[in-house]
Design an enzyme around this catalytic site. Structure first.
Site, short mmCIF file in Angstrom:
data_model
loop_
_atom_site.label_atom_id
_atom_site.label_comp_id
_atom_site.label_asym_id
_atom_site.label_seq_id
_atom_site.Cartn_x
_atom_site.Cartn_y
_atom_site.Cartn_z
N HIS A 55 0.81 -1.21 0.00
CA HIS A 55 0.00 0.00 0.00
C HIS A 55 0.85 1.27 0.00
O HIS A 55 0.32 2.37 -0.20
CB HIS A 55 -0.90 0.00 1.23
CG HIS A 55 -2.29 0.48 0.98
ND1 HIS A 55 -2.87 0.55 -0.27
CD2 HIS A 55 -3.25 0.94 1.85
CE1 HIS A 55 -4.11 1.02 -0.16
NE2 HIS A 55 -4.36 1.27 1.10
N TYR A 100 -2.77 9.24 6.87
CA TYR A 100 -3.19 7.87 6.63
C TYR A 100 -4.01 7.84 5.34
O TYR A 100 -4.63 8.82 4.94
CB TYR A 100 -3.94 7.24 7.81
CG TYR A 100 -3.01 6.96 8.97
CD1 TYR A 100 -2.27 5.78 9.03
CD2 TYR A 100 -2.84 7.89 9.99
CE1 TYR A 100 -1.39 5.54 10.08
CE2 TYR A 100 -1.96 7.66 11.04
CZ TYR A 100 -1.24 6.48 11.08
OH TYR A 100 -0.35 6.24 12.09
N ASN A 102 -6.75 6.71 3.88
CA ASN A 102 -8.15 7.03 3.59
C ASN A 102 -8.48 8.51 3.69
O ASN A 102 -9.55 8.94 3.26
CB ASN A 102 -9.08 6.25 4.53
CG ASN A 102 -9.10 4.77 4.21
OD1 ASN A 102 -8.47 4.31 3.27
ND2 ASN A 102 -9.83 4.00 5.01
N ASP A 127 -0.74 2.55 -5.37
CA ASP A 127 -0.76 1.12 -5.64
C ASP A 127 -2.06 0.72 -6.33
O ASP A 127 -3.10 1.32 -6.10
CB ASP A 127 -0.60 0.33 -4.35
CG ASP A 127 -1.71 0.67 -3.34
OD1 ASP A 127 -1.74 1.82 -2.85
OD2 ASP A 127 -2.56 -0.20 -3.08
N ASN A 148 -9.34 3.74 -1.66
CA ASN A 148 -9.91 4.77 -0.80
C ASN A 148 -9.07 6.03 -0.72
O ASN A 148 -9.59 7.13 -0.46
CB ASN A 148 -10.16 4.22 0.60
CG ASN A 148 -11.34 3.27 0.64
OD1 ASN A 148 -12.26 3.38 -0.16
ND2 ASN A 148 -11.30 2.32 1.56
#
Length: 251
Positions: A55, A100, A102, A127, A148
């Site tokens: 990620h 982060y 999201n 990614d 997201n």
């Protein structure tokens, strides 16, 4: 708040705000007499826990590009690790949101607005499980699929999708593995080597974006990437995990 960074970049930056209208975006870009900066953003999760995971390849891409151009990414700016420099005479801004995954848009949206960039001067690296491991795809616009982080960026661009993307293939989860766990795992040795090679190629693609523009860079780079790693055996190499216990959270 703008300080020395704004003073250095002011001669290059257009005074126009980015717009939610594609027509306005095009007219804004074409009418600019000064060179506008590029904003290159890599998506990922901050902290040692997430380093080298699938990620975080967007972070890896920006780190490698920054290193190749001698740009420091130590300044905190709009909830991101931030750096700025010149590439082939063009100002380039680099950012790694620390919100982060999201919530990435909480950093990217204000950054683009602050520097008054049209969205066709913004490129986001992230990614993508829909591409084979190590395959890159450069696009001038698009949706967010199941990502997201990209979804958050679109939301904070007032749902405008007209910004560039550098998709970094990480392959699909093997068998019935939960995709949320898959992206938060680290690559095995072979997968890591393939991703590192792809990131080196990505640095050259980003340099091409700066010098030739996104459309021309996509035409040449996507053809080169199209037939990489097509065999079933090759695809499986990146899907195999180096860790036996996946993370349980999804960010």
């Amino acid at each position: 708040m703008r300080g020395n960074l704004w003073t250095r970049l002011a001669p290059f930056i257009s005074k126009r705000h980015f717009s939610t209208s594609q027509t306005s975006l095009s007219s804004s870009f074409s009418s600019c007499s000064a060179i506008q900066p590029w904003l290159f953003v890599g998506l990922g999760n901050p902290g040692e826990k997430y380093e080298c995971t699938r990620h975080n390849v967007g972070f890896d891409m920006i780190d490698m590009f920054a290193q190749s151009q001698g740009i420091s990414l130590t300044r905190h700016h709009f909830k991101a690790l931030f750096g700025e420099g010149m590439v082939e005479g063009v100002p380039v801004l680099l950012a790694k949101p620390q919100t982060y995954m999201n919530l990435s848009g909480e950093s990217v949206g204000p950054l683009a607005a602050y520097y008054k960039l049209p969205l066709n001067r913004v490129l986001v690296a992230f990614d993508d499980t829909d591409l084979p491991c190590g395959v890159l795809r450069l696009q001038p616009k698009g949706g967010y699929g199941r990502h997201n982080g990209v979804k958050s960026v679109i939301y904070h661009f007032r749902k405008n999708r007209e910004f560039g993307r550098l998709r970094i293939g990480i392959g699909r989860p093997p068998g019935q593995m939960d995709p949320k766990a898959f992206v938060l795992e680290k690559f095995n040795k072979t997968g890591r080597e393939r991703i590192d090679s792809a990131i080196e190629e990505g640095v050259e693609i980003l340099k091409l974006v700066v010098t030739k523009g996104l459309t021309e860079a996509a035409k040449s780079s996507n053809v080169d990437q199209k037939y990489k790693h097509l065999t079933t055996h090759d695809l499986q190499l990146c899907q195999q995990s180096s860790a036996s216990t996946p993370w349980t959270e999804w960010t």
